[in-house]
Design an enzyme around this catalytic site. Structure first.
Site, mmCIF file in Angstrom:
data_model
loop_
_atom_site.group_PDB
_atom_site.id
_atom_site.type_symbol
_atom_site.label_atom_id
_atom_site.label_comp_id
_atom_site.label_asym_id
_atom_site.label_seq_id
_atom_site.Cartn_x
_atom_site.Cartn_y
_atom_site.Cartn_z
ATOM 1 N N GLY A 79 0.812 -1.215 0.000
ATOM 2 C CA GLY A 79 0.000 0.000 0.000
ATOM 3 C C GLY A 79 0.844 1.262 0.000
ATOM 4 N N GLY B 44 -0.129 6.130 1.425
ATOM 5 C CA GLY B 44 1.002 5.598 0.665
ATOM 6 C C GLY B 44 2.348 6.196 1.043
ATOM 7 N NE ARG C 217 5.295 -8.546 1.973
ATOM 8 C CZ ARG C 217 5.636 -7.535 2.750
ATOM 9 N NH1 ARG C 217 5.226 -7.507 3.994
ATOM 10 N NH2 ARG C 217 6.374 -6.540 2.286
ATOM 11 C CG ASP D 3 0.713 -8.533 6.937
ATOM 12 O OD1 ASP D 3 0.200 -9.083 7.916
ATOM 13 O OD2 ASP D 3 0.949 -7.312 6.893
ATOM 14 C CG ASP E 284 6.840 -4.855 7.119
ATOM 15 O OD1 ASP E 284 7.645 -4.361 6.299
ATOM 16 O OD2 ASP E 284 5.644 -5.022 6.858
HETATM 17 P P1 AMP Z 1 2.272 -2.847 8.048
HETATM 18 O O1 AMP Z 1 1.523 -2.556 9.295
HETATM 19 O O2 AMP Z 1 3.308 -1.831 7.728
HETATM 20 O O3 AMP Z 1 2.818 -4.240 8.011
HETATM 21 O O4 AMP Z 1 1.208 -2.731 6.855
HETATM 22 C C1 AMP Z 1 0.036 -3.482 6.797
HETATM 23 C C2 AMP Z 1 -0.712 -3.137 5.527
HETATM 24 O O5 AMP Z 1 -1.135 -1.767 5.542
HETATM 25 C C3 AMP Z 1 0.084 -3.315 4.245
HETATM 26 O O6 AMP Z 1 -0.786 -3.743 3.242
HETATM 27 C C4 AMP Z 1 0.583 -1.925 3.977
HETATM 28 O O7 AMP Z 1 0.894 -1.719 2.631
HETATM 29 C C5 AMP Z 1 -0.603 -1.086 4.406
HETATM 30 N N1 AMP Z 1 -0.196 0.272 4.805
HETATM 31 C C6 AMP Z 1 0.496 0.629 5.895
HETATM 32 N N2 AMP Z 1 0.696 1.957 5.942
HETATM 33 C C7 AMP Z 1 0.136 2.479 4.828
HETATM 34 C C8 AMP Z 1 0.006 3.795 4.287
HETATM 35 N N3 AMP Z 1 0.518 4.851 4.900
HETATM 36 N N4 AMP Z 1 -0.660 3.913 3.125
HETATM 37 C C9 AMP Z 1 -1.186 2.846 2.492
HETATM 38 N N5 AMP Z 1 -1.095 1.598 2.947
HETATM 39 C C10 AMP Z 1 -0.445 1.393 4.106
HETATM 40 MG MG MG Z 2 3.842 -5.195 6.730
#
Ligand code: AMP
Ligand code: MG
Length: 491
Positions: free
Chosen positions: A88, A122, A179, A250, A260
């Site tokens: 994302g 994003g 993943r 994930d 991550d």
């Molecule tokens: P994470 O918590 O970083 O492992 O992310 C979990 C999910 O949320 C993944 O699909 C990321 O791509 C999405 N995600 C996290 N932060 C953002 C953001 N700022 N904008 C868009 N998607 C996000």
């Molecule tokens: Mg992640």
């Protein structure tokens, strides 16, 4: 100067990803660049051009040959399943072949809204980018498999979180970004063909030794091999007091790397229930739970891969269950290996597990700093001169006094000299770790435009096993007013 891409993931079937070009940023500035890593990846640094690098690592310009994609994946987050997560806020520029002949992903994190962004922007704030930079590199230097940080760029834009924060982009390097959740993405769609294509890609890329295994056993062997790497990884986390914080499926890498770095942190005084993440209210991902959660994640992987194990579903479940149950033994062996080494033990004795657990109990009762305890034990291995400093780490020292005697009796049965043991212990038990309060101080300064504390910490953490005269303060745990009890998610 950019190495030639060897594109692989973007050559997989079209529904494995979405083509995505990074969204340009206003005013990029390169704030960190990892020269050593760049050289390993095949960058030609004689031709290093900072202006050009800034354009590439901000996503404002694509390096030659890149075919950027956002990868599709699903995942269990805190136990609940999301069938569509995906990149994302990240974009895979492509793979390069490093100087060891290994494929490495080059990914920009914080590169703008992708088809997987859902409600997110994003983007990435500077704090989490620098936190990942520091901690992932520190893990690598300590010999723990981890994704790497190649560069960090500020964007000149603000991102809105609890407060407006400076925006940044991290260039992340991984053996791959595949993943457990990537398998789940296809598994949950009952797309058995895609699961097989993904598994074959993973074998070719990460587990080539399995390519000769007869087909009826190959994918089960893959599950077992992934589980083995993950067991070894989590055992190593346990050995340095690392708490990942968000062990969602994930965030569990198929290649067995730490990936991550969100609200992760290193434990200071030993308490197995330690949790840092502000979003982990139930303590699901507490230090002591990490192996249990990993096994749970491996069971989710097994479910996603099920059609590959046997044409008969019942038989497939039986075979998978047997492998996942074997995790406990794989992990125990890995953990005993890590902990024996930390305590200077090369020979294996049945009572070693009890000895290790007795030390943990003494640390828990004595509220002793995890890192400094092991470090100081290295001194104690030399002789009794180091004992006073060890005991001083414990609020109550009856337990550790008794334990020291047991350990010395055990060391006496080792074949190596005291000096050899001590030297080996100092070479693997870090003196410097990214302590949360120090990381937070470096990030707050950076948010104000002062990158000096970040640079200092980066230098210190590059040599975690060496005494660094004048930098004793960085070895210490947080004083009560410095302590950081919660770490916010890096989003
Ligand atoms: P994470 O918590 O970083 O492992 O992310 C979990 C999910 O949320 C993944 O699909 C990321 O791509 C999405 N995600 C996290 N932060 C953002 C953001 N700022 N904008 C868009 N998607 C996000
Ligand atoms: Mg992640």
């Amino acid at each position: 100067m950019f190495p030639t891409f060897t594109l692989r993931y973007s050559r997989l079937p079209a529904h494995f990803f979405e083509p995505f070009t990074p969204v340009t940023v206003e005013q990029p500035t390169l704030i960190a660049f990892n020269q050593t890593l760049a050289e390993t990846l095949g960058f030609d640094l004689t031709a290093f051009d900072e202006q050009q690098a800034t354009e590439w690592f901000s996503g404002n310009e694509l390096p030659p040959g890149a075919e950027p994609v956002a990868q599709a994946y699903a995942g269990h987050q805190f136990g609940g399943f999301s069938p569509r997560l995906g990149d994302g806020r990240a974009v895979l520029l492509g793979e390069v072949t490093d100087r060891h002949g290994q494929l490495r992903d080059i990914q920009l994190k914080g590169a703008g809204r992708t088809p997987f962004s859902r409600g997110g922007d994003g983007r990435a704030p500077l704090g989490p980018v620098l936190r990942e930079y520091l901690i992932s590199e520190a893990m690598h230097v300590m010999g723990i498999p981890a994704t790497r940080a190649l560069a960090a760029v500020t964007t000149g834009e603000r991102v809105m979180r609890r407060m407006p924060e400076p925006g940044a982009v991290l260039t992340r390097v991984a053996s791959s970004h595949i993943r457990v959740g990537t398998f789940q993405y296809f598994g949950s769609r009952h797309d058995a063909e895609a699961v097989r294509v993904l598994a074959d890609h993973v074998i070719e890329r990460h587990y080539p030794e399995l390519s000769d295994t007869p087909e009826q056993d190959r994918y089960l062997a893959l599950l077992k091999a992934i589980q083995q790497r993950q067991a070894e990884l989590v055992a190593r986390w346990m050995g340095v007091g690392f708490i990942h914080g968000v062990m969602n499926t994930d965030n569990t890498s198929i290649a067995g790397e730490t990936i991550d770095f969100g609200p992760c942190a290193f434990m200071e005084r030993y308490d197995p229930k330690t949790v840092f993440s502000s979003i982990d209210t139930g303590g699901r991902y507490a230090y002591v739970n990490q192996p249990v959660i990993l096994q749970w994640n491996m069971a989710r992987l097994a479910e996603a891969m099920l059609p590959l194990f046997d044409a008969d579903e019942q038989r497939a479940i039986e075979r998978a269950t047997e492998v996942v149950q074997g995790f406990s033994e794989q992990y125990l062996d890995a953990w005993l290996g890590v902990m024996r080494e930390k305590l200077g033990l090369v020979q294996e004795e049945d009572s070693d597990q009890a000895l290790i657990e007795a030390l943990q109990e003494a640390m828990r009762v004595g509220r002793a700093d995890f890192t400094l305890t092991f470090r100081q034990l290295g001194e104690c291995a030399r002789g009794e001169d180091g004992d006073a400093a060890l005991l001083a780490l414990f609020e109550q020292d009856a337990g550790i006094r008794a334990w020291l005697e047991q350990w010395r009796a055990r060391l006496a049965r080792e074949a190596r000299s005291a000096d050899e043991i001590a030297r080996h212990m100092q070479a693997i038990n870090p003196l410097y770790i990214p302590r949360n309060h120090q990381v937070e101080q470096a990030l707050s300064a950076a948010a104000e435009g002062d990158f000096a504390p970040f640079e200092t910490l980066r230098e210190i953490l590059a040599h975690p096993f060496e005494e660094q005269p004048g930098r004793e303060a960085w070895t210490l745990s947080a004083s009560p007013d410095e302590a950081v009890f919660r770490t916010f998610c890096g989003t």
